[in-house]
Design an enzyme around this catalytic site. Structure first.
Site, PDB file in Angstrom:
ATOM      1  N   LYS A  61       0.838  -1.204   0.000  1.00  0.00           N
ATOM      2  CA  LYS A  61       0.000   0.000   0.000  1.00  0.00           C
ATOM      3  C   LYS A  61       0.869   1.248   0.000  1.00  0.00           C
ATOM      4  CE  LYS A  61       0.909   1.252   4.460  1.00  0.00           C
ATOM      5  NZ  LYS A  61       1.715   2.415   4.805  1.00  0.00           N
TER       6      LYS A  61
ATOM      7  N   GLY B  50       9.706  -0.525   4.842  1.00  0.00           N
ATOM      8  CA  GLY B  50       9.768   0.521   3.825  1.00  0.00           C
ATOM      9  C   GLY B  50       8.593   1.462   3.815  1.00  0.00           C
ATOM     10  N   GLY B  51       7.636   1.293   4.743  1.00  0.00           N
ATOM     11  CA  GLY B  51       6.466   2.161   4.742  1.00  0.00           C
ATOM     12  C   GLY B  51       5.408   1.721   3.744  1.00  0.00           C
ATOM     13  N   MET B  52       5.508   0.470   3.252  1.00  0.00           N
ATOM     14  CA  MET B  52       4.511  -0.049   2.313  1.00  0.00           C
ATOM     15  C   MET B  52       3.745  -1.240   2.895  1.00  0.00           C
ATOM     16  SD  MET B  52       6.279   0.468  -1.386  1.00  0.00           S
ATOM     17  CE  MET B  52       4.692   0.632  -2.221  1.00  0.00           C
TER      18      MET B  52
ATOM     19  N   GLY C 129       4.978  -6.348   5.998  1.00  0.00           N
ATOM     20  CA  GLY C 129       4.721  -7.336   7.048  1.00  0.00           C
ATOM     21  C   GLY C 129       3.226  -7.540   7.248  1.00  0.00           C
TER      22      GLY C 129
ATOM     23  N   ASP D 130      -2.640  -2.047   9.967  1.00  0.00           N
ATOM     24  CA  ASP D 130      -2.602  -2.035   8.497  1.00  0.00           C
ATOM     25  C   ASP D 130      -3.051  -3.369   7.893  1.00  0.00           C
ATOM     26  OD1 ASP D 130      -1.592   0.510   8.603  1.00  0.00           O
ATOM     27  OD2 ASP D 130       0.431  -0.022   7.960  1.00  0.00           O
TER      28      ASP D 130
HETATM   29  P1  ATP Z   1       4.133  -0.069   7.801  1.00  0.00           P
HETATM   30  O1  ATP Z   1       4.064   0.584   6.460  1.00  0.00           O
HETATM   31  O2  ATP Z   1       2.912  -0.892   8.120  1.00  0.00           O
HETATM   32  O3  ATP Z   1       4.539   0.837   8.880  1.00  0.00           O
HETATM   33  P2  ATP Z   1       6.636  -1.168   6.978  1.00  0.00           P
HETATM   34  O4  ATP Z   1       6.363  -1.461   5.543  1.00  0.00           O
HETATM   35  O5  ATP Z   1       7.393   0.080   7.281  1.00  0.00           O
HETATM   36  O6  ATP Z   1       5.260  -1.183   7.737  1.00  0.00           O
HETATM   37  P3  ATP Z   1       7.301  -3.914   7.399  1.00  0.00           P
HETATM   38  O7  ATP Z   1       8.000  -4.349   6.158  1.00  0.00           O
HETATM   39  O8  ATP Z   1       5.891  -4.311   7.559  1.00  0.00           O
HETATM   40  O9  ATP Z   1       7.432  -2.347   7.601  1.00  0.00           O
HETATM   41  O10 ATP Z   1       8.184  -4.475   8.609  1.00  0.00           O
HETATM   42  C1  ATP Z   1       8.415  -3.818   9.803  1.00  0.00           C
HETATM   43  C2  ATP Z   1       9.167  -4.778  10.717  1.00  0.00           C
HETATM   44  O11 ATP Z   1       8.324  -5.907  10.995  1.00  0.00           O
HETATM   45  C3  ATP Z   1      10.415  -5.360  10.068  1.00  0.00           C
HETATM   46  O12 ATP Z   1      11.543  -4.617  10.403  1.00  0.00           O
HETATM   47  C4  ATP Z   1      10.483  -6.771  10.634  1.00  0.00           C
HETATM   48  O13 ATP Z   1      11.353  -6.835  11.736  1.00  0.00           O
HETATM   49  C5  ATP Z   1       9.083  -7.085  11.159  1.00  0.00           C
HETATM   50  N1  ATP Z   1       8.407  -8.192  10.433  1.00  0.00           N
HETATM   51  C6  ATP Z   1       7.747  -9.209  10.996  1.00  0.00           C
HETATM   52  N2  ATP Z   1       7.230 -10.030  10.073  1.00  0.00           N
HETATM   53  C7  ATP Z   1       7.547  -9.530   8.888  1.00  0.00           C
HETATM   54  C8  ATP Z   1       7.289  -9.934   7.553  1.00  0.00           C
HETATM   55  N3  ATP Z   1       6.595 -11.036   7.255  1.00  0.00           N
HETATM   56  N4  ATP Z   1       7.768  -9.163   6.564  1.00  0.00           N
HETATM   57  C9  ATP Z   1       8.457  -8.027   6.844  1.00  0.00           C
HETATM   58  N5  ATP Z   1       8.761  -7.623   8.086  1.00  0.00           N
HETATM   59  C10 ATP Z   1       8.302  -8.348   9.110  1.00  0.00           C
END
Ligand code: ATP
Length: 305
Positions: free
Chosen positions: A11, A104-106, A109, A143
């Site tokens: 997203k 990455g903010g997308m 996870g 999210d």
């Molecule tokens: P958001 O945009 O929801 O803030 P994000 O994209 O910045 O999230 P994610 O890639 O969702 O960040 O991951 C954040 C942290 O969650 C990672 O640093 C990792 O330690 C942890 N994590 C746990 N499970 C997963 C997964 N399946 N994939 C990615 N990261 C995961």
């Protein structure tokens, strides 16, 4: 039992309005989520015990070494929660193939958690639980329900109370990923710190009318002008190089540019598929990004393939 594979989108937040800090440490949000065609895949297979493996999708430069493969993995947490609710053993192997940047903010996870919920529900032949998946998703993270729903939606509360948003046509995006992630709690913390230093009252966030009109009309130029992210100053403060990335994208002709969610991925809107291809090629040559990825939105949420 045959393996089940679910494809689940990343997203970008078209509006991320962050309200004042609440007593419980959270913020009230107005979060306009938009699902884009950058997908992780989660495959669920029968196993003797819960286990998760993670690999990068072909051509995706994602930091899979930063993804936990123990009980902290959000996909495994989702599978355990579903098993508990169904009263079955959480004996599943989850194979995650990642194209969504890590931290990455997308919401990569969260996407994997949504994918695991749907894949396990199907693997365990528990279709009766499908209507309850959004509620289970919200227990895992704010999210996660959107990753199930997809398309474009406004999330209120902590972002998890979703209402679909009407859109026309397809929007063409270019994403610039960055080396290293940004921690979402750290970015919110920096946002609070910056606001306190400014000493101004934080207004209650409201859905942007200009944004809703642009989406309904399928007007990319109006959408580009209406993109907002209240976390952007904090993300740029923590990662000053993002300022240059955003400026470079705008100079190269992006009709909208913003940090995606809590960053550090940046999102650039193009006027057409050809414009997106040109913008992606030009951005790639500047060296401001780890990887430049094109994607279109909106796309559906978690889908069995
Ligand atoms: P958001 O945009 O929801 O803030 P994000 O994209 O910045 O999230 P994610 O890639 O969702 O960040 O991951 C954040 C942290 O969650 C990672 O640093 C990792 O330690 C942890 N994590 C746990 N499970 C997963 C997964 N399946 N994939 C990615 N990261 C995961």
């Amino acid at each position: 039992m045959t393996p089940v594979t679910v494809r689940v989108p990343a997203k970008v937040n078209l509006q991320l309005g962050v309200g004042p800090l609440r007593d419980d440490g959270y913020h009230d949000l107005v979060n306009v989520f938009h699902a884009v065609s950058l997908f992780d895949e989660v495959t669920a297979l029968p196993a003797d015990e819960p286990v998760v493996t993670v690999e990068a999708a072909p051509d995706a430069q994602v930091a899979i070494e930063d993804v936990p493969v123990d009980g902290d993995n959000l996909a495994l947490r989702a599978a355990r929660l579903l098993a508990e609710r169904l009263g079955v053993e959480p004996n599943v192997e989850l194979r995650i193939r990642k194209a969504i940047p890590v931290a990455g903010g997308m919401a990569g996870g969260s996407a994997d958690a949504a994918g695991a919920l749907l894949a396990c529900a199907r693997l365990w032949k528990a279709d009766r639980i499908l209507p309850a998946l959004p509620e289970l998703a919200a227990e895992i993270g704010s999210d996660v329900p959107f990753a199930l729903l997809g398309d474009t939606a406004i999330g209120l509360g902590r972002g998890e109370r979703l209402t679909p948003v009407e859109t026309s046509g397809t929007f063409h995006w270019v994403f610039a990923t960055a080396d290293g992630g940004l921690s979402t709690p750290a970015v919110y913390g920096e946002c609070d710190r910056l606001r306190e230093a400014q000493g101004e009252d934080v207004p209650w966030p409201r859905p942007s009318e200009a944004l809703m009109k642009a989406l309904a009309a399928g007007d990319a130029h109006a959408l580009g002008a209406a993109l907002t992210n209240d976390l952007q100053p904090a993300a740029v403060m923590l990662r000053p190089s993002l300022r240059r990335t955003l400026d470079t994208g705008r100079e190269l002709g992006a009709i909208g540019a913003l940090v995606s969610g809590s960053g550090p991925t940046t999102a650039f809107l193009a006027a057409s598929p050809e414009h997106a291809a040109d913008l992606a090629a030009a951005l790639g040559q500047t060296g401001v990004a780890r990887q430049v990825v094109r994607a279109d939105g909106p796309v559906p949420g978690a889908t069995v393939v």
